[in-house]
Each structure stands twice: as structure tokens, then as C-alpha cells.
Design an enzyme around this catalytic site. Structure first.
Site, PDB file in Angstrom:
ATOM      1  N   HIS A  66     -12.054  30.657 -68.361  1.00 57.34           N
ATOM      2  CA  HIS A  66     -11.720  29.667 -67.335  1.00 57.34           C
ATOM      3  C   HIS A  66     -11.700  30.318 -65.964  1.00 57.34           C
ATOM      4  O   HIS A  66     -11.558  31.536 -65.816  1.00 57.34           O
ATOM      5  CB  HIS A  66     -10.355  29.034 -67.629  1.00 57.34           C
ATOM      6  CG  HIS A  66      -9.193  29.902 -67.263  1.00 57.34           C
ATOM      7  ND1 HIS A  66      -8.585  29.873 -66.027  1.00 57.34           N
ATOM      8  CD2 HIS A  66      -8.522  30.845 -67.983  1.00 57.34           C
ATOM      9  CE1 HIS A  66      -7.597  30.740 -65.990  1.00 57.34           C
ATOM     10  NE2 HIS A  66      -7.530  31.349 -67.165  1.00 57.34           N
ATOM     11  N   CYS A  67     -11.873  29.488 -64.957  1.00 59.71           N
ATOM     12  CA  CYS A  67     -11.652  29.864 -63.561  1.00 59.71           C
ATOM     13  C   CYS A  67     -10.834  28.740 -62.933  1.00 59.71           C
ATOM     14  O   CYS A  67      -9.949  28.194 -63.598  1.00 59.71           O
ATOM     15  CB  CYS A  67     -12.974  30.122 -62.842  1.00 59.71           C
ATOM     16  SG  CYS A  67     -14.142  28.759 -62.878  1.00 59.71           S
ATOM     17  N   LYS A  68     -11.081  28.406 -61.682  1.00 57.70           N
ATOM     18  CA  LYS A  68     -10.308  27.336 -61.041  1.00 57.70           C
ATOM     19  C   LYS A  68     -10.681  25.968 -61.609  1.00 57.70           C
ATOM     20  O   LYS A  68      -9.820  25.204 -62.050  1.00 57.70           O
ATOM     21  CB  LYS A  68     -10.555  27.365 -59.531  1.00 57.70           C
ATOM     22  CG  LYS A  68      -9.775  26.337 -58.736  1.00 57.70           C
ATOM     23  CD  LYS A  68      -8.325  26.698 -58.622  1.00 57.70           C
ATOM     24  CE  LYS A  68      -7.584  25.736 -57.706  1.00 57.70           C
ATOM     25  NZ  LYS A  68      -6.146  26.055 -57.618  1.00 57.70           N
TER      26      LYS A  68
END
Length: 691
Positions: free
Chosen positions: A379-381
Site C-alpha cells: 500500500h501507499c497513500k
């Protein structure tokens, strides 16, 4: 500033220790060693090495040790006997961790190389007599230190990133000096990141700080979404009930018509208590739950791609059997570090970010989770650029896909995927690297691994080529070694050609000078015909040639060979004396006069002495054949003779062509004279045999 001498021993100074064995005595002796530190506000600097003799008398103090000395004594108890505390610096409090220190610990390893570790130490409160280890960070050759501003700095060691902020400028300066010295020592000693310090495992296994303090050590200054600190047990229980009921209420309600106040009223009915103090918590949880309704995308059966909301949803993570979380952000915290295995890639979503350098570690992290039979969340933002690029790179390497295939596969399962332009360029570069890596075992690089070509049987004898165009034969790949040799030969050939060109230019200059000399001397030469060279008339030669051909028994090519040699002799005898006819007609008239003279001379019989004294040819078959061929040769090559004759008069002929013609004639002079003498002797011998 104060000088403090501390005894490296336990706090139970008044307890009587009875030595029972020799090793116990030696241990007590070691524990009675002392160290001296320079104490300033918020820092303690080692003044002298342990083992150096010092004054054992302690200064009298009516007030007793202060708080900083108590903390220093407690921190010395955490160290091993062979370790030395070089510097202790107090850091600013973070969250509920009020008293924190950063220790610079050094020791000498097995290879007599100085090893340096950074230890983060936590105290429950200021007056506490015990402390715990919260973080361990080794100093390697690739360790770097970056200033963050406001008195803080970041230390990167391998994949670990830690941020520290001393309480004052003076302590920050002392710590930065010590870190710079340790980094330079590790670089000069080539301490690689894979090397294990002797004390690294020991201190990592003794980390016992509370989870809140552990989270504070791994926090980043750029974090925007952080986990909440645990509150009192009563409040934690209330918040847990709110989370469960709030999710059910939002799932069953019409989100387009319900308000936040109505949601809170519904929660109060379920919990039977007033939630006026939880309004902020309820609003935050509603946003999180709404975002978490967008489930993570299952790219592979063992890999999920999502956003920060998916990484904060514990229920969903446990439902998907996720055990590893790959956090590809700099602004998102690790929400459950005590429950999941984390790998942090602290980068920003910018085009100039070098994300490709981490893809080797991310691939190994995902592969580890897959081999353990569990699943991993990347995941990221928002799960659009950074994490998506990492998943695409993993698919390219794991399944040997092209960039186009990997992007199509990921977008089919998560349509919002869109890496930025910088990450796309890095993915294209990564595709080239993977393609080159596949060819590392090719026989282009290793000729010994080339497959043996099958032997083809020869075609049958009655095989006829088809009417259609034949197939183009398959070109064999050139060996790399052969290719490099051919390139070297081409370079050598270019050098030789340049040398030849310079030699030709020099020769042309010399020939021009010689031609000028010859041109001036040729004007004074007088053409005098040679009276001893005679040939038969054309009609007689033709008649005798017919008779000779009927009587010849030898092969025809022998006769022709002799004729050609005689023709060269005649040509070479005329050129050295510059007997150049002015035209073809004049040359023929001169030949006719010579034939008439020869017919008168040859009417009488010739004796053997006359033959040896004169070079006049007789009417032998060989001479007749030679004369006939001579006339034919002059007729065929008359154009060439004309060019030689008019070398001085033709203006269209360039000066370089004149030089070439004259030089050729000069080179053949001596050779022609030798051949002429040999031919005359041969003719005399033939005449003698006939007689």
C-alpha cells in the site's frame, strides 16, 4: 559542565559479595572499574578509556547524585562488559515517552575493527532507576546522516530509517561529530551492511520498551497519518464498542440522507451512554470506515494492493490472512507493528524519486510471505502510483512478463493504477535490466554453453531446385570474441590504409619530378631505326603460317606462348630507345620498308657464322608464326601505341597520366632487355638445329 566518575557496578553497593570461585573474583574486579564523563545539560561524553588508572576517591556530595547521573548509571548497566559508552545524548520527548536517550556504543570486533551501535533507551519517568532498549541501529559503510531542520536529523542504515532530535544545539553538535567519526571509520574499514556486529543480536534480543515507545522510535517526521496512542482501559473499551456499532450503522443506513449527528445518536442508543466526549473520535472513524469500504485489490492470490485505509483496517487484514505489510510511503505510519511484519520504503510520490533501488528488497519481502503460505498487502497513500509501480516490478521479475503485460494485468484488477512519469521510466529501465539478466547464460557471453548444431544430411543426387524462390538460410550468431577481434582488425586495416595513402602521395610527388626531367631530355632524343631487326612481308607471313600450322605436331598453346614472348621483346626493345612512332600509319610504313629489306637480304643462303654474327631472323616456322602474331598484335593494340606516341602532344591527357605512363615504361626497360637477349639466343639455337 561537570566531571563525573562512575563505577560500572550494580546499585547494590552495600550488599556483601563473598567470592567463592576465582571467576567470581575476577568478575567482581571487572565490575569495580570506573569511567569518567564530562556532563553537560542533556549529554554525557566519555573522558577516558576504561582500564586507565584513575583516582578512586569519590568527591563528597551532600545532595547525592543528580537525575542525570542516575540515568547514566542505569544506562551503563545495559551494556556488555566489552562495550564502551562513548556518548549519551538526551532527546526531545515524543508522545507519552518523556525521557529518551540516544547512546553511541563502541567495541572491538573479532577482526580488530571498531564497531559502533546506536541504542535508543527509554525511561518510564525522570526519577526511574531502570531503563529499557527501544531501538538498535548499526553504523555501516553505507550509513548516511541527513539534517531535517529544527535541530533534528535522520540516520539511514540499510533499510532502517531513524529520526532523532536532541534537546539542545550543543548536544546536537556533539552527537553529529561523533556520528561523522563513526561513519568515516566504518567506510574506511569497509564494514558492509551484511556483516553482523557481535553486540547487534544481543541488544536486539533485549529490546523491552513499551509498544508506545517502540512506535515512537520508528516514527518519521513526515508522517501525516499516525496511529493513536492507547488511552485508559475504560476509554479503549468504549472506543472498541463504537467501532463495531459504527460499522454496522453505516452499512445499514442510507449514506446520502444520514448526518453525523444522527449517527452519534444511534450509537448512544446502542451503548446506552453519552458520547459527547467522543465526537471527534466518531467523525474520524466514520471517514476511515467509508474509505475502507473500498476493498484492497487482489492482484495475485497472495498479494493485495490497497491504500492507507486498507492498511489501518485490522479486521480486514486478519480476514484476508495478511501477515506482511509493505508500506511504500513516507507519510503513513505502521498501524499494527506488534501484529504484522512490516517493510518500510520511505519515499515520496515524485518523479525524481529513485524507487527502482528498492525493488530487489521488495521482491524478496513478497517472496518470503508467499513461501510462508501467508499473504502480503502492498500500500501507499491511495494505491495508485508508488505501491502500484512496486507490484508491477514484482510481476515483471517473478513471472518474466513484459512491462505492457504486467501493467495490463494489474489494471484489470485495479483500474485506478497510474504510475507517474518518473516511475514509468524506471519500469522501462527495469525491463531492460531483467532482459539482460535472462541472457547472462546465453552462449553469446559464454561460448562453451552454445548448443551443438545438428549435422544435416547431404541432398539426394536427383534433387532439383524448386521453381519458387529458395528459403533464406538462417544466419548464425557471431561469437562475441570473434566480433571483438574483427573490430580490432578493422581498426588496424584503417591504420594501414592511411599509411598507404600517405605513401602514394609521396610517390606521385617523386614521379612528377622525374617526369619533368624526362620530358626535358626526351626532346633532344632522335629516333633511329634499328637496321638489324627485320620481319617478313605480310603476304609471305600468312602463307608460311598456313604451312607451319599443317606441319606442327606440338600443342598450339606452346606456339602462342612463344609468340607472346617475342611480341613483348619487340615492344620492350623499341621503348627504351624512345622509338615512339608519331602515328599508326607511319608505323605501318616503316614495317613495310623493313619487310622489303628483309626479303632482299634473305634471298641468299646463310651460313652458320652468318647466323651467329647477324641477328636477322630466318624463315623458320617459329619465326613465321611469330611474325604473323606480331602484326595481329600491332593491329589490336594500335590504340595503346597511339596514346604512348602522343603523350607530349595531347593536351587532354593530365599530367598525372603522363607521369604514370612514363614510369611504367622506365620500369619495364631493364626487364625487356633481359628477355630480348634470352629470346635472341633461343632463336639462334633453333636455327642451328634446323641447319
Amino acid at each position: 559542565m561537570a566531571l563525573v566518575t562512575l563505577q560500572v557496578s550494580s546499585l547494590d553497593v552495600g550488599s556483601n559479595i563473598t567470592p567463592v570461585q576465582d571467576d567470581e573474583k575476577s568478575r567482581r574486579k571487572r565490575m569495580q572499574r570506573r569511567q569518567s564523563f564530562v556532563m553537560v545539560k542533556g549529554a554525557a561524553l566519555l573522558l577516558q578509556d576504561e582500564g586507565e588508572p584513575i583516582d578512586t576517591r569519590e568527591p563528597l556530595s551532600s545532595s547525592g547524585p543528580n537525575e542525570q547521573q542516575i540515568h547514566l548509571q542505569s544506562m551503563l548497566r545495559l551494556l556488555r562488559e566489552e562495550d564502551t559508552l562513548t556518548l549519551a545524548v538526551r532527546l526531545e520527548p515524543v508522545r507519552s515517552c518523556l525521557t529518551r536517550y540516544l547512546l553511541v556504543v563502541s567495541s572491538t570486533g573479532k577482526s580488530n575493527v571498531e564497531e559502533t551501535l546506536l541504542l535508543g533507551v527509554d525511561f518510564p519517568h525522570d526519577g526511574s532507576l531502570c531503563c529499557t532498549i527501544g531501538t538498535v541501529l548499526p553504523i555501516w559503510s553505507n550509513t548516511q546522516v541527513f539534517l531535517d531542520g529544527d535541530g533534528g536529523f535522520t540516520v539511514t542504515s540499510g533499510m532502517d530509517i531513524r529520526t532523532f532530535k536532541p534537546i539542545s544545539v550543543q548536544t546536537m553538535w556533539s552527537l553529529l561529530q561523533m556520528l561523522h567519526k563513526a561513519c568515516e571509520s566504518a567506510l574506511s574499514n569497509n564494514v558492509i551492511s551484511s556483516s553482523l556486529y557481535s553486540g547487534l543480536i544481543y541488544y536486539q534480543s533485549n529490546r523491552s520498551s513499551p509498544q508506545v515507545c517502540l512506535n515512537a522510535w520508528t516514527a518519521s517526521p513526515d508522517i501525516e497519518s499516525a496511529r493513536r496512542d492507547p488511552a485508559t482501559p475504560e476509554r479503549e473499551e468504549t472506543e472498541r464498542i463504537i467501532k463495531l456499532k459504527l460499522r454496522d450503522i453505516l452499512r445499514e443506513s442510507d449514506l446520502e440522507n444520514i448526518t453525523s449527528k444522527e449517527v452519534r445518536s444511534a450509537l448512544e442508543q446502542h451503548t446506552l451512554c453519552a458520547l459527547q466526549d467522543y465526537k471527534e473520535f466518531i467523525d474520524n472513524e466514520m471517514i476511515i470506515i467509508l474509505a475502507q469500504m473500498d476493498r484492497p485489490s487482489e492482484i495475485f492470490p497472495y498479494l493485495y494492493l490497497g491504500s492507507e485505509w486498507n492498511a489501518s483496517n485490522l479486521e480486514e487484514l486478519q480476514k484476508n490472512k495478511v501477515s506482511h505489510i509493505l508500506n511504500v510511503t513516507r507519510e503513513i505510519d505502521n498501524f499494527f507493528p506488534e501484529l504484522f511484519m512490516y517493510l518500510n520504503i520511505r519515499v515520496l510520490d515524485e518523479e525524481n524519486t529513485n524507487l527502482m533501488q528498492y525493488w530487489k528488497e521488495t521482491h524478496a519481502f513478497i517472496t518470503t510471505a508467499r513461501h510462508q503460505g501467508s499473504r502480503v498487502l502492498v500500500h501507499c497513500k491511495m494505491g495508485v502510483s508508488r505501491s502500484a509501480s512496486t507490484v508491477i516490478a514484482y510481476a515483471m521479475k517473478e513471472y518474466e512478463w513484459t512491462l505492457e503485460t504486467a501493467i495490463r494485468h494489474v489494471k484489470e484488477r485495479r483500474s485506478i493504477v497510474q504510475p507517474n512519469a518518473g516511475f514509468m521510466r524506471q519500469l522501462q529501465t527495469y525491463q531492460g535490466i531483467l532482459g539482460a539478466s535472462k541472457q547472462r547464460h546465453s552462449y553469446l557471453w559464454d561460448p562453451s554453453s552454445a548448443p551443438s548444431l545438428p549435422l544435416m544430411s547431404p541432398p539426394p543426387k536427383n534433387f532439383s531446385s524448386p521453381t519458387t524462390s529458395p528459403l533464406t538460410p538462417r544466419l548464425q550468431k557471431m561469437n562475441l570474441r570473434t566480433l571483438m577481434r574483427s573490430i580490432s582488425e578493422m581498426e588496424a586495416a584503417d591504420t594501414i590504409s592511411e599509411e598507404k595513402e600517405s605513401t602514394v602521395v609521396l610517390e606521385e610527388t617523386t614521379l612528377k619530378q622525374n617526369f619533368n626531367v624526362l620530358e626535358s631530355s626526351s626532346n633532344n632524343l632522335q629516333v633511329t631505326p634499328k637496321r638489324n631487326e627485320h620481319v617478313l612481308s605480310k603476304e609471305q607471313i600468312i602463307q608460311e603460317e598456313k604451312k607451319v600450322m599443317e606441319l606442327e605436331k606440338g600443342p598450339e598453346w606452346v606456339v602462342k606462348n612463344n609468340v607472346l614472348e617475342e611480341m613483348k621483346e619487340t615492344e620492350e626493345r623499341e621503348l627504351p630507345n624512345f622509338e615512339l612512332p608519331m602515328s599508326l600509319n607511319q608505323s605501318r610504313e616503316r614495317d613495310q620498308e623493313t619487310i622489303k629489306e628483309s626479303s632482299v637480304i634473305t634471298q641468299g643462303s646463310s651460313s652458320l657464322d652468318e647466323v651467329f654474327e647477324s641477328s636477322t631472323p630466318t624463315r623458320s616456322p617459329e619465326m613465321a608464326s611469330y611474325a604473323c602474331q606480331k602484326i595481329q598484335y600491332f593491329e589490336q593494340h594500335s590504340e595503346g601505341y597511339s596514346k604512348v606516341c602522343f603523350v607530349d602532344n595531347l593536351q587532354s591527357v593530365s599530367e598525372e597520366e603522363k607521369v604514370t605512363l612514363v614510369s611504367k615504361q622506365l620500369q619495364t626497360d631493364e626487364h625487356g632487355e633481359r628477355k630480348a637477349r634470352i629470346t635472341r639466343q633461343q632463336n639462334v639455337i633453333d636455327t642451328h638445329e634446323e641447319l
